[in-house]
Design a protein around this motif. Structure first.
Motif, PDB file in Angstrom:
ATOM      1  N   VAL A 189       0.825  -1.205   0.000  1.00 43.28           N
ATOM      2  CA  VAL A 189       0.000   0.000   0.000  1.00 43.28           C
ATOM      3  C   VAL A 189       0.856   1.249   0.000  1.00 43.28           C
ATOM      4  N   ILE A 190       1.922   1.254   0.815  1.00 44.66           N
ATOM      5  CA  ILE A 190       2.798   2.421   0.881  1.00 44.66           C
ATOM      6  C   ILE A 190       3.442   2.682  -0.470  1.00 44.66           C
ATOM      7  N   LEU A 191       3.886   1.632  -1.138  1.00 41.62           N
ATOM      8  CA  LEU A 191       4.483   1.788  -2.458  1.00 41.62           C
ATOM      9  C   LEU A 191       3.448   2.276  -3.462  1.00 41.62           C
ATOM     10  N   LEU A 192       2.215   1.740  -3.355  1.00 44.52           N
ATOM     11  CA  LEU A 192       1.144   2.152  -4.251  1.00 44.52           C
ATOM     12  C   LEU A 192       0.818   3.622  -4.070  1.00 44.52           C
ATOM     13  N   LEU A 193       0.773   4.059  -2.827  1.00 44.43           N
ATOM     14  CA  LEU A 193       0.440   5.455  -2.552  1.00 44.43           C
ATOM     15  C   LEU A 193       1.485   6.398  -3.126  1.00 44.43           C
ATOM     16  N   SER A 194       2.738   5.980  -3.087  1.00 44.49           N
ATOM     17  CA  SER A 194       3.782   6.850  -3.623  1.00 44.49           C
ATOM     18  C   SER A 194       3.615   7.039  -5.116  1.00 44.49           C
ATOM     19  N   ASP A 230       5.381   8.055   8.755  1.00 43.44           N
ATOM     20  CA  ASP A 230       5.553   7.130   9.868  1.00 43.44           C
ATOM     21  C   ASP A 230       4.364   6.208  10.058  1.00 43.44           C
ATOM     22  N   ALA A 231       3.235   6.495   9.411  1.00 43.44           N
ATOM     23  CA  ALA A 231       2.022   5.699   9.589  1.00 43.44           C
ATOM     24  C   ALA A 231       1.790   4.821   8.365  1.00 43.44           C
ATOM     25  N   SER A 232       1.857   3.497   8.543  1.00 43.12           N
ATOM     26  CA  SER A 232       1.638   2.577   7.433  1.00 43.12           C
ATOM     27  C   SER A 232       0.147   2.461   7.167  1.00 43.12           C
ATOM     28  N   ALA A 233      -0.226   2.507   5.895  1.00 42.02           N
ATOM     29  CA  ALA A 233      -1.636   2.469   5.521  1.00 42.02           C
ATOM     30  C   ALA A 233      -2.166   1.045   5.560  1.00 42.02           C
ATOM     31  N   GLU A 234      -3.351   0.902   6.086  1.00 39.85           N
ATOM     32  CA  GLU A 234      -4.033  -0.386   6.111  1.00 39.85           C
ATOM     33  C   GLU A 234      -4.967  -0.456   4.911  1.00 39.85           C
ATOM     34  N   MET A 235      -4.863  -1.525   4.129  1.00 40.23           N
ATOM     35  CA  MET A 235      -5.657  -1.633   2.909  1.00 40.23           C
ATOM     36  C   MET A 235      -7.013  -2.279   3.184  1.00 40.23           C
ATOM     37  N   LEU A 240      -1.222  11.651  14.124  1.00 41.09           N
ATOM     38  CA  LEU A 240      -1.811  10.704  13.194  1.00 41.09           C
ATOM     39  C   LEU A 240      -1.609   9.293  13.729  1.00 41.09           C
ATOM     40  N   VAL A 241      -2.705   8.568  13.916  1.00 40.34           N
ATOM     41  CA  VAL A 241      -2.664   7.225  14.497  1.00 40.34           C
ATOM     42  C   VAL A 241      -2.578   6.155  13.427  1.00 40.34           C
ATOM     43  N   GLN A 242      -3.401   6.277  12.387  1.00 43.92           N
ATOM     44  CA  GLN A 242      -3.477   5.243  11.357  1.00 43.92           C
ATOM     45  C   GLN A 242      -4.042   5.851  10.090  1.00 43.92           C
ATOM     46  N   SER A 243      -3.650   5.291   8.962  1.00 41.90           N
ATOM     47  CA  SER A 243      -4.242   5.673   7.688  1.00 41.90           C
ATOM     48  C   SER A 243      -4.776   4.419   7.000  1.00 41.90           C
ATOM     49  N   TYR A 244      -5.836   4.591   6.223  1.00 44.37           N
ATOM     50  CA  TYR A 244      -6.506   3.478   5.540  1.00 44.37           C
ATOM     51  C   TYR A 244      -6.618   3.798   4.061  1.00 44.37           C
ATOM     52  N   TYR A 245      -6.366   2.798   3.249  1.00 46.57           N
ATOM     53  CA  TYR A 245      -6.498   2.971   1.803  1.00 46.57           C
ATOM     54  C   TYR A 245      -7.578   2.030   1.282  1.00 46.57           C
ATOM     55  N   PHE A 246      -8.615   2.595   0.636  1.00 46.12           N
ATOM     56  CA  PHE A 246      -9.680   1.811   0.012  1.00 46.12           C
ATOM     57  C   PHE A 246      -9.276   1.532  -1.430  1.00 46.12           C
ATOM     58  N   ASP A 247      -9.073   0.259  -1.724  1.00 45.42           N
ATOM     59  CA  ASP A 247      -8.602  -0.143  -3.053  1.00 45.42           C
ATOM     60  C   ASP A 247      -9.798  -0.562  -3.908  1.00 45.42           C
ATOM     61  N   PHE A 248     -10.058   0.203  -4.962  1.00 40.84           N
ATOM     62  CA  PHE A 248     -11.150  -0.114  -5.880  1.00 40.84           C
ATOM     63  C   PHE A 248     -10.637  -0.739  -7.173  1.00 40.84           C
ATOM     64  N   GLY A 249      -9.391  -1.165  -7.167  1.00 38.34           N
ATOM     65  CA  GLY A 249      -8.834  -1.861  -8.326  1.00 38.34           C
ATOM     66  C   GLY A 249      -8.910  -1.023  -9.587  1.00 38.34           C
ATOM     67  N   PRO A 250      -9.350  -1.616 -10.705  1.00 40.07           N
ATOM     68  CA  PRO A 250      -9.385  -0.876 -11.977  1.00 40.07           C
ATOM     69  C   PRO A 250     -10.417   0.260 -11.992  1.00 40.07           C
ATOM     70  N   ARG A 251     -11.281   0.324 -10.979  1.00 43.31           N
ATOM     71  CA  ARG A 251     -12.279   1.394 -10.918  1.00 43.31           C
ATOM     72  C   ARG A 251     -11.773   2.608 -10.123  1.00 43.31           C
ATOM     73  N   THR A 252     -10.529   2.559  -9.680  1.00 44.27           N
ATOM     74  CA  THR A 252      -9.942   3.694  -8.972  1.00 44.27           C
ATOM     75  C   THR A 252      -9.881   4.914  -9.891  1.00 44.27           C
ATOM     76  N   VAL A 253     -10.230   6.075  -9.368  1.00 44.55           N
ATOM     77  CA  VAL A 253     -10.206   7.301 -10.163  1.00 44.55           C
ATOM     78  C   VAL A 253      -8.761   7.646 -10.534  1.00 44.55           C
ATOM     79  N   PRO A 254      -8.463   7.807 -11.821  1.00 48.75           N
ATOM     80  CA  PRO A 254      -7.086   8.121 -12.227  1.00 48.75           C
ATOM     81  C   PRO A 254      -6.708   9.564 -11.889  1.00 48.75           C
ATOM     82  N   GLU A 255      -5.421   9.832 -11.968  1.00 45.02           N
ATOM     83  CA  GLU A 255      -4.871  11.116 -11.544  1.00 45.02           C
ATOM     84  C   GLU A 255      -5.528  12.294 -12.248  1.00 45.02           C
ATOM     85  N   GLN A 256      -5.652  12.239 -13.575  1.00 43.73           N
ATOM     86  CA  GLN A 256      -6.175  13.395 -14.300  1.00 43.73           C
ATOM     87  C   GLN A 256      -7.628  13.689 -13.923  1.00 43.73           C
TER      88      GLN A 256
END
Length: 369
Positions: free
Chosen positions: A8-13, A26-31, A240-256
């Motif tokens: 998740v951390i690599l994906l977020l970068s 310092d806070a690892s994201a929970e997927m 900051l205690v924790q961060s969460y990442y919601f993974d929607f796979g191919p339906r994730t909104v792209p950058e643009q």
């Protein structure tokens, strides 16, 4: 480090492509993997959803206190504070649903607001109303009398009261102050900045999707701002205690499409993202999605890996928000509820009143006991 968290951390970068503040690094994201979860409906989940729930019908003695919609709810000392942004109203209802007061008034006077952008209630019961048009913060006592107003040194979208007269602040994406580019800061009673938590990365300064910003989650605060699939848990000391990442796979909104929502709005029929707010614990996530261009409430059973989506039977019951461990849904006055389990659980037919459905957030855990 847990492999899923590392991924998740690599994906977020890659997704966010910006330098984040040390507190976030310092806070690892929970997927939360929404893309591979099985799918059900609220009708499948009704017995669990309404087990131990409470149904409150709002009543009014004063027609001027009536609201047309509810954009945010805060609970304090057994009362419900309901914000109607379209009418510029903040009303207070007791635990039985009777509206007992309105707070402040709309106008151009020094003690009047032009709009209610956000609000919160502090631990002492004082009410704080943010007016984004006047760039002012209005302070009311615990008996709802006007105390004072303060001109703000920067543009703000959301607020959350913390202990010791501190406040979490979401700066507007268009803010041009010396804190331009900062997203979440901590301020003292004089609005001096005493901490910086988040920076803006991918955002559209000209278009906003529904959001309540900060939500009280008991001993912590959850923060989310669309279009972003990250949710942050913040302690009352401002860390900051924790961060969460919601993974929607191919339906994730792209950058643009995140940077220019209106330009790519037609493409949003192909995407899924979080809006408004979301409750999260180790067993469940409850909130609202923008899915295929439509707003859809969801309950994610994290133990069984099933996402339950609001179906046609429950189209008139809308996720409103949460406070502590209580999750709230609103059924508008006059809505057809014949087919809902509300009739079975609460003995209600069609109601002339707005209904607040208050459920326990441990609905998943209870079912497994």
């Amino acid at each position: 480090m847990n492999r899923k968290k590392l991924i998740v951390i690599l994906l977020l970068s890659v997704l966010y492509g910006c330098k984040e503040r040390a507190s976030i690094q310092d806070a690892s994201a929970e997927m939360l993997d929404m893309s591979s979860a099985k799918v059900g409906t609220f009708s499948d989940f009704a017995d669990r959803l309404f087990s131990g729930a409470e149904c409150i019908a709002f009543t009014f003695d004063d027609k001027d206190a009536m609201f047309s919609s509810v954009d945010k709810v805060v609970c304090h000392s057994g009362c419900y504070y309901l914000m109607d942004g379209s009418l510029g109203k903040l009303v207070v209802a007791d635990s039985n649903g009777k509206v007992i007061s309105t707070i402040g008034r709309r106008g151009r006077g020094s003690d009047e607001f032009l709009q209610i952008t956000d609000f919160d209630v502090d631990s002492d019961g004082s009410v704080w109303i943010l007016d984004g048009r006047k760039d002012k913060l209005f302070h009311y006592s615990d008996v709802y009398s006007f105390m004072n107003s303060k001109k703000l040194p920067y543009e703000i979208s959301h607020i959350k009261c913390l202990p010791d007269n501190r406040m979490l602040v979401e700066l507007s994406s268009w803010d041009k102050s010396r804190y331009k580019g900062r997203q979440v800061i901590i301020v003292d009673a004089e609005f001096n900045v005493i901490g910086e938590l988040l920076d803006y990365c991918l955002f559209d300064p000209d278009y906003e999707l529904p959001s309540v910003g900060f939500s009280d989650c008991g001993e912590t605060v959850l923060y989310h701002r669309p279009v972003d699939d990250m949710v942050y848990r913040i302690a009352y000391d401002g860390s900051l205690v924790q961060s969460y990442y919601f993974d929607f796979g191919p339906r994730t909104v792209p950058e643009q499409a995140r940077k220019s929502i209106e330009r790519y709005w037609k493409d949003y029929k192909n995407y899924t993202t979080l809006v408004q707010s979301v409750y999260i614990d180790e067993n469940v996530a409850i909130g609202k999605l923008l899915d295929s261009g439509k707003y859809v409430d969801f309950i994610f059973d994290r133990q069984s890996d099933i996402v339950f989506l609001r179906d046609k039977t429950y189209e008139n019951m809308h996720f409103l928000g949460y406070f502590g461990d209580k999750v709230m849904f609103l059924v508008p006055a006059g809505a057809d509820i014949d087919d809902m389990a509300l009739k079975d659980h609460f003995g209600m037919d069609n109601s002339e009143n707005d209904l607040l459905i208050v459920i326990n957030a441990d609905i998943v855990d209870n079912d497994k006991k």
